[in-house]
Scaffold this active site. Structure first.
Site, PDB file in Angstrom:
ATOM      1  N   TRP A 304       0.834  -1.205   0.000  1.00 53.63           N
ATOM      2  CA  TRP A 304       0.000   0.000   0.000  1.00 53.63           C
ATOM      3  C   TRP A 304       0.865   1.249   0.000  1.00 53.63           C
ATOM      4  O   TRP A 304       0.516   2.257  -0.610  1.00 53.63           O
ATOM      5  CB  TRP A 304      -0.913  -0.005   1.227  1.00 53.63           C
ATOM      6  CG  TRP A 304      -1.833   1.169   1.338  1.00 53.63           C
ATOM      7  CD1 TRP A 304      -3.069   1.302   0.778  1.00 53.63           C
ATOM      8  CD2 TRP A 304      -1.602   2.382   2.078  1.00 53.63           C
ATOM      9  NE1 TRP A 304      -3.627   2.513   1.122  1.00 53.63           N
ATOM     10  CE2 TRP A 304      -2.750   3.203   1.920  1.00 53.63           C
ATOM     11  CE3 TRP A 304      -0.559   2.860   2.857  1.00 53.63           C
ATOM     12  CZ2 TRP A 304      -2.858   4.457   2.516  1.00 53.63           C
ATOM     13  CZ3 TRP A 304      -0.669   4.102   3.446  1.00 53.63           C
ATOM     14  CH2 TRP A 304      -1.805   4.880   3.272  1.00 53.63           C
ATOM     15  N   HIS A 305       2.015   1.177   0.659  1.00 55.07           N
ATOM     16  CA  HIS A 305       2.868   2.359   0.780  1.00 55.07           C
ATOM     17  C   HIS A 305       3.697   2.621  -0.462  1.00 55.07           C
ATOM     18  O   HIS A 305       4.125   3.754  -0.682  1.00 55.07           O
ATOM     19  CB  HIS A 305       3.796   2.213   1.995  1.00 55.07           C
ATOM     20  CG  HIS A 305       3.126   2.468   3.303  1.00 55.07           C
ATOM     21  ND1 HIS A 305       2.517   1.485   4.043  1.00 55.07           N
ATOM     22  CD2 HIS A 305       2.949   3.617   4.006  1.00 55.07           C
ATOM     23  CE1 HIS A 305       2.012   2.001   5.149  1.00 55.07           C
ATOM     24  NE2 HIS A 305       2.258   3.297   5.153  1.00 55.07           N
ATOM     25  N   GLY A 306       3.997   1.622  -1.259  1.00 52.93           N
ATOM     26  CA  GLY A 306       4.816   1.891  -2.432  1.00 52.93           C
ATOM     27  C   GLY A 306       5.178   0.649  -3.205  1.00 52.93           C
ATOM     28  O   GLY A 306       4.963  -0.481  -2.762  1.00 52.93           O
TER      29      GLY A 306
END
Length: 456
Positions: A304-306
């Site tokens: 989700w973050h990258g």
């Protein structure tokens, strides 16, 4: 335009706030909601790549709303699957295949709307109309970097007539909370960024103290940056008589990694728990599946973050540490609180190294340097006093080490601004304190940067 700018504080916010209450007074609550929606869209249009981001936000909101209505009417899983697939494909396209034009906040409003579709299918989210839904998705305090709002918690507030009348206690609380968040972001986080950049851009040439300074600096930069945004978002919502979810609850006080994830980015942790971990079976289906579900949940948190492997590795590390934490609890061995805190803090710090590093390789270089005694040197400024330790000119200056040490000592004992404001007496002295914090923040506006979670 972001929260930490003169045009937002002295132009956009007064116009929206005063106009909202005047519109409600003379034209009614629905017109006030439409007014707030329009200015939320204007705020969003001032972000990067607005010519793509704004249409994506509007189209996503429309499709999710009307998909939810089909789910509500038919209770067919086909419509739920269609909505979720649309959201995932939209998010993946911009996040992983076209990141150079990724709409800001897409991860947040995608997760927000996906939860709404699931809750509609489960009959736990009522249809309160298109205007309420559009306001819920686009509300400018949290559209860019959260928190991830829950329609079930927010919807009951939109039709409460009390929110359309100025409440000066709410405005005062919100303004003070906004100033706290502004100071945390502009004065603390943005200045720590200088140390972070100096260290993480030179992973091959670090000394041992520099590696530790970089790791600590990023640990605190990320906290003060993201929690600062969350404070400002909650403060802004309070000015409009709306209560949005708490996203941080002094996470660096945690005595275990399990507790850390109940305090850090609370709304994301809750989302992953409710819509990933529990549907997979949670801890109900035996030890092997519990471990599997934890790892999957944390890997999804990393993704989700990258897109980089370092984010996936960060999620994997947290998953492993959580499994160890749960296993340790079964032995019912209680460590002294200080030891528990120390283990937790440095476990989180080690994970943050890979979260920030350009790649996994650089992360391991920094981690190795932190424990390489051969690279233990001191700044030249101290070399004249300590003759038996090698002294070199380092990228991190001595007073930056001192500041990091102070944060290391102070932060675990700090009250969150929300709790502090509920306890403090609002008097002349406190007003002067807030004015000083605001003025110091304004002084540093020349070096203001984007919030770190804008990229996620």
């Amino acid at each position: 335009m972001n929260f930490g700018s003169f045009e937002f504080i002295f132009l956009f916010l007064p116009v929206v706030l005063i106009g909202f209450f005047l519109t409600a007074k003379f034209f009614g609550s629905k017109c006030a909601q439409i007014y707030l929606i329009l200015f939320s869209l204007i705020f969003y249009a001032f972000q990067k790549y607005f010519y793509i981001a704004l249409p994506v936000l509007i189209i996503s909101t429309l499709i999710n709303y009307f998909t939810a209505r089909r789910i509500d009417l038919t209770q067919k899983i086909f419509w739920l699957a269609t909505g979720i697939i649309f959201n995932i494909l939209t998010l993946c396209y911009f996040k992983y295949f076209s990141p150079e034009i990724m709409p800001l906040g897409i991860s947040f409003f995608t997760f927000t709307q996906t939860a709404y579709l699931i809750n509609t299918f489960n009959n736990s989210a009522k249809n309160l109309g298109f205007i309420n839904y559009f306001e819920f998705v686009t509300f400018f305090p949290y559209i860019i970097s959260g928190p991830i709002a829950d329609f079930r918690e927010m919807s009951g507030q939109f039709n409460n007539l009390k929110i359309f009348v100025p409440d000066y206690e709410n405005i005062s609380f919100g303004l003070n909370l906004f100033v706290f968040g502004l100071f945390k972001k502009i004065v603390i986080a943005d200045n720590l960024a200088l140390t972070v950049e100096a260290v993480f851009s030179n992973a091959d040439y670090l000394t041992m103290p520099e590696a530790w300074a970089g790791a600590l600096a990023y640990t605190f930069q990320l906290y003060f940056d993201f929690s600062g945004y969350s404070n400002m978002a909650m403060g802004l919502a309070s000015m409009f008589n709306l209560k949005i979810p708490l996203n941080f609850d002094s996470p660096y006080k945690s005595l275990s990694l399990i507790e850390f994830w109940r305090r850090w980015h609370i709304t994301l942790s809750k989302w992953i728990r409710d819509y990933i971990y529990i549907p997979l079976g949670g801890s109900r289906a035996g030890e092997f599946k519990r471990v599997r579900n934890l790892l999957i949940s944390m890997l999804i948190t990393g993704i989700w973050h990258g897109t980089g492997l370092n984010f996936i590795f960060w999620g994997f590390l947290h998953g492993i540490f959580l499994i160890i934490n749960h296993t340790w609890r079964k032995f019912n061995i209680i460590l002294p609180k200080f030891i528990s805190w120390l283990i937790t803090f440095f476990s989180v710090l080690i994970c943050w190294i890979f979260f920030r590093a350009d790649n996994i390789s650089d992360g391991f270089k920094i981690l190795k340097c932190m424990f390489d005694i051969n690279k233990f040197v001191i700044p030249e400024t101290l070399g004249r006093y300590i003759k038996f330790i090698p002294a070199f000119s380092m990228a991190v200056r001595w007073y930056e080490f001192l500041f990091l040490f102070m944060l290391f000592i102070i932060v675990p004992f700090m009250l969150s601004p929300e709790k502090f404001l509920l306890r403090v007496k609002l008097n002349y002295k406190f007003l002067m304190l807030m004015l000083v914090l605001a003025l110091i923040s304004f002084y540093f506006f020349s070096q203001v940067s984007d919030f770190l979670y804008f990229k996620f």
